[in-house]
Scaffold this motif. Structure first.
Motif, PDB file in Angstrom:
ATOM      1  N   GLY A  20       0.809  -1.198   0.000  1.00 52.84           N
ATOM      2  CA  GLY A  20       0.000   0.000   0.000  1.00 52.84           C
ATOM      3  C   GLY A  20       0.843   1.248   0.000  1.00 52.84           C
ATOM      4  O   GLY A  20       2.025   1.213   0.301  1.00 52.84           O
ATOM      5  N   GLN A  21       0.227   2.346  -0.361  1.00 49.62           N
ATOM      6  CA  GLN A  21       0.917   3.619  -0.368  1.00 49.62           C
ATOM      7  C   GLN A  21       1.107   4.130   1.060  1.00 49.62           C
ATOM      8  O   GLN A  21       0.453   3.692   1.983  1.00 49.62           O
ATOM      9  CB  GLN A  21       0.134   4.621  -1.220  1.00 49.62           C
ATOM     10  N   GLU A  22       2.024   5.096   1.193  1.00 47.42           N
ATOM     11  CA  GLU A  22       2.438   5.524   2.516  1.00 47.42           C
ATOM     12  C   GLU A  22       1.680   6.727   3.056  1.00 47.42           C
ATOM     13  O   GLU A  22       1.615   6.919   4.274  1.00 47.42           O
ATOM     14  CB  GLU A  22       3.939   5.880   2.481  1.00 47.42           C
ATOM     15  N   LEU A  23       1.131   7.535   2.173  1.00 45.92           N
ATOM     16  CA  LEU A  23       0.571   8.811   2.596  1.00 45.92           C
ATOM     17  C   LEU A  23      -0.950   8.858   2.500  1.00 45.92           C
ATOM     18  O   LEU A  23      -1.551   8.263   1.606  1.00 45.92           O
ATOM     19  CB  LEU A  23       1.137   9.952   1.747  1.00 45.92           C
ATOM     20  N   LYS A  24      -1.528   9.588   3.426  1.00 48.15           N
ATOM     21  CA  LYS A  24      -2.947   9.929   3.370  1.00 48.15           C
ATOM     22  C   LYS A  24      -2.989  11.456   3.382  1.00 48.15           C
ATOM     23  O   LYS A  24      -3.059  12.089   4.427  1.00 48.15           O
ATOM     24  CB  LYS A  24      -3.683   9.346   4.575  1.00 48.15           C
ATOM     25  N   CYS A  25      -2.902  12.024   2.182  1.00 43.26           N
ATOM     26  CA  CYS A  25      -2.655  13.453   2.031  1.00 43.26           C
ATOM     27  C   CYS A  25      -3.928  14.189   1.618  1.00 43.26           C
ATOM     28  O   CYS A  25      -4.555  13.854   0.605  1.00 43.26           O
ATOM     29  CB  CYS A  25      -1.553  13.684   0.994  1.00 43.26           C
ATOM     30  N   ASN A  26      -4.280  15.185   2.393  1.00 43.16           N
ATOM     31  CA  ASN A  26      -5.415  16.049   2.070  1.00 43.16           C
ATOM     32  C   ASN A  26      -4.877  17.308   1.394  1.00 43.16           C
ATOM     33  O   ASN A  26      -4.053  18.023   1.963  1.00 43.16           O
ATOM     34  CB  ASN A  26      -6.181  16.414   3.338  1.00 43.16           C
ATOM     35  N   VAL A  27      -5.329  17.580   0.182  1.00 41.61           N
ATOM     36  CA  VAL A  27      -4.846  18.714  -0.598  1.00 41.61           C
ATOM     37  C   VAL A  27      -5.910  19.793  -0.679  1.00 41.61           C
ATOM     38  O   VAL A  27      -7.066  19.527  -1.018  1.00 41.61           O
ATOM     39  CB  VAL A  27      -4.435  18.270  -2.019  1.00 41.61           C
ATOM     40  N   LYS A  68      -1.157   4.688   7.458  1.00 42.90           N
ATOM     41  CA  LYS A  68      -0.698   5.725   6.537  1.00 42.90           C
ATOM     42  C   LYS A  68      -0.451   7.040   7.278  1.00 42.90           C
ATOM     43  O   LYS A  68      -1.108   7.349   8.272  1.00 42.90           O
ATOM     44  CB  LYS A  68      -1.719   5.932   5.421  1.00 42.90           C
ATOM     45  N   ILE A  69       0.493   7.813   6.766  1.00 42.29           N
ATOM     46  CA  ILE A  69       0.872   9.063   7.413  1.00 42.29           C
ATOM     47  C   ILE A  69      -0.121  10.157   7.038  1.00 42.29           C
ATOM     48  O   ILE A  69      -0.285  10.482   5.861  1.00 42.29           O
ATOM     49  CB  ILE A  69       2.294   9.474   6.985  1.00 42.29           C
ATOM     50  N   ASP A  70      -0.766  10.707   8.033  1.00 39.50           N
ATOM     51  CA  ASP A  70      -1.701  11.810   7.805  1.00 39.50           C
ATOM     52  C   ASP A  70      -0.924  13.093   7.520  1.00 39.50           C
ATOM     53  O   ASP A  70      -0.051  13.476   8.302  1.00 39.50           O
ATOM     54  CB  ASP A  70      -2.590  12.025   9.034  1.00 39.50           C
ATOM     55  N   CYS A  71      -1.249  13.734   6.416  1.00 33.80           N
ATOM     56  CA  CYS A  71      -0.588  14.982   6.084  1.00 33.80           C
ATOM     57  C   CYS A  71      -1.533  15.897   5.310  1.00 33.80           C
ATOM     58  O   CYS A  71      -2.542  15.442   4.757  1.00 33.80           O
ATOM     59  CB  CYS A  71       0.699  14.751   5.289  1.00 33.80           C
TER      60      CYS A  71
END
Length: 303
Positions: A20-27, A68-71
């Motif tokens: 799975g991917q590493e990031l959970k990014c809100n743009v 996943k890393i919340d960012c």
């Protein structure tokens, strides 16, 4: 498998497959300052950035959905030229869960004043570690690896080094790429002491190894311990906080220390406003010495 165990496994160099991917990014994309803005183009851009950050597999590590890393990325566009040059700023933040709690601790809180790039509607955002494919993809990849590197440093001493090395490589490619002066800002060696280059240079400087190791002490031995024993966790943070002052003295007004304070100032006040008198005095003296502009905030520790 929780993230703490996962990073221990990674440090021991056990072989794992990436699922799975590493990031959970809100743009978030703000273009209110752009006159006659084409809302559809900006929506396409926002979706492309969101997809790029969240669907790219940045490492060989395994992340479950809950790991996943919340960012967050807030891009504020101030202008768009006739040749599709976007002049913008970026505010990037990331958080880390604290073991045994529902609390998340801020890890990154950066402001990039030179997030400038060329984009045409429906452009694909492509990244290649070995080649410069465009300034937008380079900057987004840089921050993806920076977020991952900082996160890894909080779970293992100097655990983020492989990802900071990729940031360093991206900086080198950015310096050598054929771009206009506006896009090249942030990559240049002497452009600013608060640039992508300056931060990467600090992270890879041996003078700051102890500072980076403090991230592990602060998060794993400090915050993660506090769910079981508040006194012990707080003591670990206080006992080693002088490392911040030592790093600041090694390179006065350095970017890497100021970024730590940008992320952690409020959290440190919350932690040590409940500390012992000795802890309060020690922490207060260090914080006001390295971050005097927030003295009014740090005064709350002593009340």
């Amino acid at each position: 498998m929780n993230r703490r165990l996962f990073y221990i496994i990674a440090v021991l160099a056990l072989v794992v497959n990436a699922y799975g991917q590493e990031l959970k990014c809100n743009v978030t994309l703000n273009y209110e300052a752009v006159q006659s803005a084409n809302a559809q183009t900006f929506e396409h851009l926002k979706q492309s950035i969101t997809d790029f950050m969240n669907t790219t597999r940045w490492t060989n590590m395994t992340f479950m959905e809950t790991e996943k890393i919340d960012c967050n990325m807030m891009i504020i566009v101030s202008s768009v030229s006739e040749d599709n040059l976007y002049t913008a700023e970026l505010q990037v933040q990331s958080n880390r869960p604290v073991y045994g709690t529902t609390y998340t601790s801020p890890i990154i809180n950066f402001r990039d004043k030179n997030f400038n790039f060329t984009y045409q509607d429906y452009d694909q955002i492509l990244f290649d570690k070995s080649a410069f494919t465009g300034n937008l993809s380079a900057m987004l990849a840089y921050y993806a690896y920076l977020i991952i590197g900082y996160d890894c440093d909080s779970y293992a001493k100097l655990g983020g080094t492989p990802y900071f090395q990729i940031c360093e490589n991206i900086c080198s490619m950015g310096q050598g790429a054929s771009m206009n002066d506006t896009e090249q800002k942030g990559w240049k060696a002497f452009d600013s002491n608060r640039s992508r280059y300056a931060l990467t240079n600090n992270l890879m400087d041996d003078a700051f190894k102890e500072y980076r190791a403090y991230s592990y002490t602060y998060h794993r031995l400090g915050l993660d311990e506090m769910s079981a024993n508040v006194t012990n966790g707080r003591a670990h943070i206080a006992q080693n906080i002088k490392i911040l002052q030592d790093a600041n003295r090694a390179r006065p007004a350095t970017y890497i220390v100021s970024t730590f304070m940008d992320a952690k100032a409020d959290e440190l006040v919350n932690i040590f406003s409940k500390g012992t008198n000795e802890e309060k005095e020690k922490v207060y003296d260090v914080l006001t010495a390295i971050d005097p502009t927030r003295t009014d905030l740090y005064d709350k520790i002593m009340k």
